[in-house]
Scaffold this active site. Structure first.
Site, short mmCIF file in Angstrom:
data_model
loop_
_atom_site.label_atom_id
_atom_site.label_comp_id
_atom_site.label_asym_id
_atom_site.label_seq_id
_atom_site.Cartn_x
_atom_site.Cartn_y
_atom_site.Cartn_z
CG HIS B 146 0.08 12.42 31.48
ND1 HIS B 146 -0.29 13.06 32.63
CD2 HIS B 146 -0.99 12.47 30.64
CE1 HIS B 146 -1.55 13.47 32.50
NE2 HIS B 146 -1.99 13.14 31.30
CG ASP B 223 1.88 6.58 33.45
OD1 ASP B 223 0.84 5.90 33.55
OD2 ASP B 223 1.89 7.76 33.05
CD GLN B 226 -3.07 6.72 27.17
OE1 GLN B 226 -3.69 5.99 26.38
NE2 GLN B 226 -3.59 7.86 27.63
CE LYS B 249 -5.66 8.01 30.72
NZ LYS B 249 -6.36 9.18 30.20
CB CYS B 394 -1.29 16.10 30.38
SG CYS B 394 -2.86 16.78 30.90
#
Lengths: 173, 437
Positions: B146, B223, B226, B249, B394
């Site tokens: 991202h 990261d 997600q 999220k 993104c």
């Protein structure tokens, strides 16, 4: 909610059978504009002779609205005096900023009034304006290359479309 | 640490998604002319359960005060609520020490925090030597990042003269690890990578890459934007040095994220933002800094959002992340099968649910084979009340890698249903009819 107001048959016709598409010689100026939020791109050339838009040619990639708009725009401005074509650009911009409240003058904007419905969809206004902004930019460079070069360094970081549009971002994670 | 009562939806046989959906008021609203909402945009942001909304409201109705510095009742209550979330987060991700949990604005800020701390190390004492990067050093990311885990490292490379390198992608949307040992080498100072891709859905083999990074002594940053909201994530098992994720999220409010870092690293890492709360002693000539986590939490934090995040963690824990992951895996497998039945549809990313999450990107053509632009796909789906995301998500380098301008992305969460997948598939048939006529 009636999407037919956006996807007018006339828009779909231009999308399926675009006019003036393809890059042609000769030309006075070429620009490349992108719509960073959705990946629409257009490369556009302008030829101006004696203050008249002699030719507009382009290659573009993007959604049906942006494709159809390039077709409609080029067909409308080719053969017009530059000043008259710039006035049409202002009228089309006003129509796109009307948020569904304007219909547009069909006598003047011809097929471009079909985009009136698009103005109700803020996220899509940029799609309809992409080729118009590219044409305006290329024409400014064609008419006055020196002035265009001088202003280019100032406007290089400015968005291709006016700040007043302030449309929602499409690309949040 | 609080022990969470199991959610009634997971007590019975399996996972009762209809009961789960009752916790989310927005899922029962209609859009346009009375169409039920089909929300397939959870990778952009999740919807929020009542428990989270109630937690924020109760905080403001009963406990609102600034944290840490007050000695009155409200300040103590607000501080207790704020700090309780730190404990909940630590337990949720398997951290061994609550001081390893730093609250940030979102994942983007968490990742920037590490990147800026690394360039600040240049002007910090020898204890921060491990964070220094400069000419000749290398920063490694992947081609599926991202922009929030790409641009900060480009900027760090520009500030310091270090070189940015990346692990490429295979045609089916996985990391190409063939050259891993040369991409991550003795010059590598930091490896930052996404756990689960927001555009491809790919679940990456973190342990293998972390093992290589450790061989060469590089820091590792993950990261988890997600992954943490969708599957059990345990920082001890993963072996990374830092983990970034965001609240919104994972059923929490916007405006709060987390940087988890190993305590021994946070203790010597220079600060990113200076201000109140992050200091120890301040004079006009200079300051010393608080120990972690407060060193990295300058200024009044996002208190109500942190309280909301705590409620979201409780909510997810009550459902159980293994149950959440199993539900989403089933939906993803169902969706991949169903989407394969749509003519002219091509998945961008792994074609099966193996090592894959519920963010599914695709491109679509009409009957003549002409591409239907994602903007048009999304607009026509919206007409049916189906919310998907269109664009480059993104992650523009991913679109470049696969030679496409953009994708349409459907993404799932713990409240997604097979009926919603069916609506999507029916909608896509409708899109093709519209543009093929």
């Amino acid at each position: 909610m009636n999407l037919d107001s956006m996807y007018q048959e006339i828009i779909l016709d231009h999308y399926r059978n675009p006019l003036h598409r393809g890059l042609r010689d000769p030309f006075d100026a070429e620009v490349h504009h992108v719509n960073p939020t959705c990946g629409d791109e257009v490369t556009l050339r302008v030829k101006v002779v004696d203050g008249v838009v002699e030719d507009v040619s382009y290659e573009s990639e993007g959604c049906s609205i942006s494709q159809a708009s390039a077709s409609v725009m080029s067909d409308l401005v080719i053969g017009k005096k530059v000043d008259d074509a710039l006035e049409l650009e202002r009228e089309f911009l006003a129509l796109m900023q009307s948020r569904g409240t304007a219909e547009g003058d069909e006598e003047r904007l011809e097929d471009a009034v079909a985009f009136a419905g698009v103005s109700k969809y803020p996220a899509r206004v940029k799609c309809a304006l992409l080729s118009w902004m590219a044409w305006k930019d290329a024409t400014a460079k064609a008419v006055d290359p020196a002035a265009a070069a001088a202003s280019a360094s100032v406007s290089a970081t400015a968005p291709a479309t006016p700040a007043a549009l302030d449309v929602p971002e499409q690309e949040k994670p | 640490m609080t022990v969470t009562e199991p959610h009634p939806a997971v007590l019975a046989s399996g996972y009762d998604v209809e009961q789960v959906r009752k916790d989310f008021p927005i899922l029962s609203r209609t859009v346009h002319d009375n169409l039920p909402l089909v929300y397939l945009d959870s990778a952009a942001t999740s919807q929020k359960p009542l428990a989270v909304l109630d937690a924020e409201r109760t905080y403001y109705e009963r406990h609102n005060a600034n944290v840490h510095r007050g000695i009155h009742v409200l300040a103590e209550e607000a501080t207790a609520l704020y700090e309780a979330t730190r404990d909940k987060i630590a337990a949720f991700i398997g951290a061994t020490d609550r001081r390893e949990v730093v609250f940030t604005k979102n994942s983007t800020e968490a990742l920037n925090l590490v990147a800026y701390a690394m360039s600040n190390a240049e002007t910090t004492g020898v204890e921060a030597a491990r964070f220094r990067v400069g000419p000749g050093d290398e920063i490694v990311i992947t081609e599926m990042e991202h922009h929030s885990n790409l641009v900060p490292w480009q900027m760090l490379a520009r500030r310091t003269g270090a070189t940015l390198r990346w692990i490429g992608l295979t045609d089916d949307g996985r990391l190409d690890l063939a050259d891993l040992d040369s991409i991550i080498n003795d010059r590598t100072k930091v490896v930052s990578m996404v756990h689960q891709s927001n555009i491809l859905g790919t679940l990456n083999p973190v342990e293998r890459i972390v093992a290589r990074a450790r061989e060469v002594g590089a820091l590792t940053v993950l990261d988890g934007s997600q992954s943490v909201p969708h599957l059990p994530v345990d920082v001890t098992t993963l072996g990374v040095d830092f983990l970034a994720f965001t609240g919104h999220k994972m059923c929490a409010p916007t405006g709060v994220g987390v940087l988890w870092g190993r305590l021994e690293l946070l203790e010597v890492m220079p600060p990113f933002l200076g201000g109140g709360e992050m200091i120890e002693v301040v004079t006009m000539e200079g300051s010393t800094y608080a120990p972690p986590p407060h060193r990295f939490e300058a200024g009044t934090p996002m208190i109500s959002q942190v309280v909301g995040l705590g409620a979201a963690v409780d909510y997810l824990s009550a459902l159980g992340m293994p149950a959440v992951a199993a539900h989403e895996h089933a939906i993803t497998a169902y969706a991949l099968d169903a989407l394969a039945s749509v003519p002219g549809l091509r998945i961008i990313g792994p074609p099966t649910a193996e090592a894959r999450g519920g963010a599914i990107s695709f491109v679509l053509t009409d009957d003549t084979g002409r591409n239907i632009h994602p903007h048009d796909v999304g607009q026509l789906l919206d007409e049916r009340g189906i919310a998907v995301r269109v664009g480059h998500h993104c992650a523009r380098p991913v679109c470049l890698r696969y030679g496409i301008p953009a994708t349409t992305r459907a993404s799932f969460h713990l409240y997604s249903t097979t009926a919603e997948v069916d609506a999507l598939v029916e909608g896509l048939h409708g899109v093709r009819r519209f543009f093929s006529k």
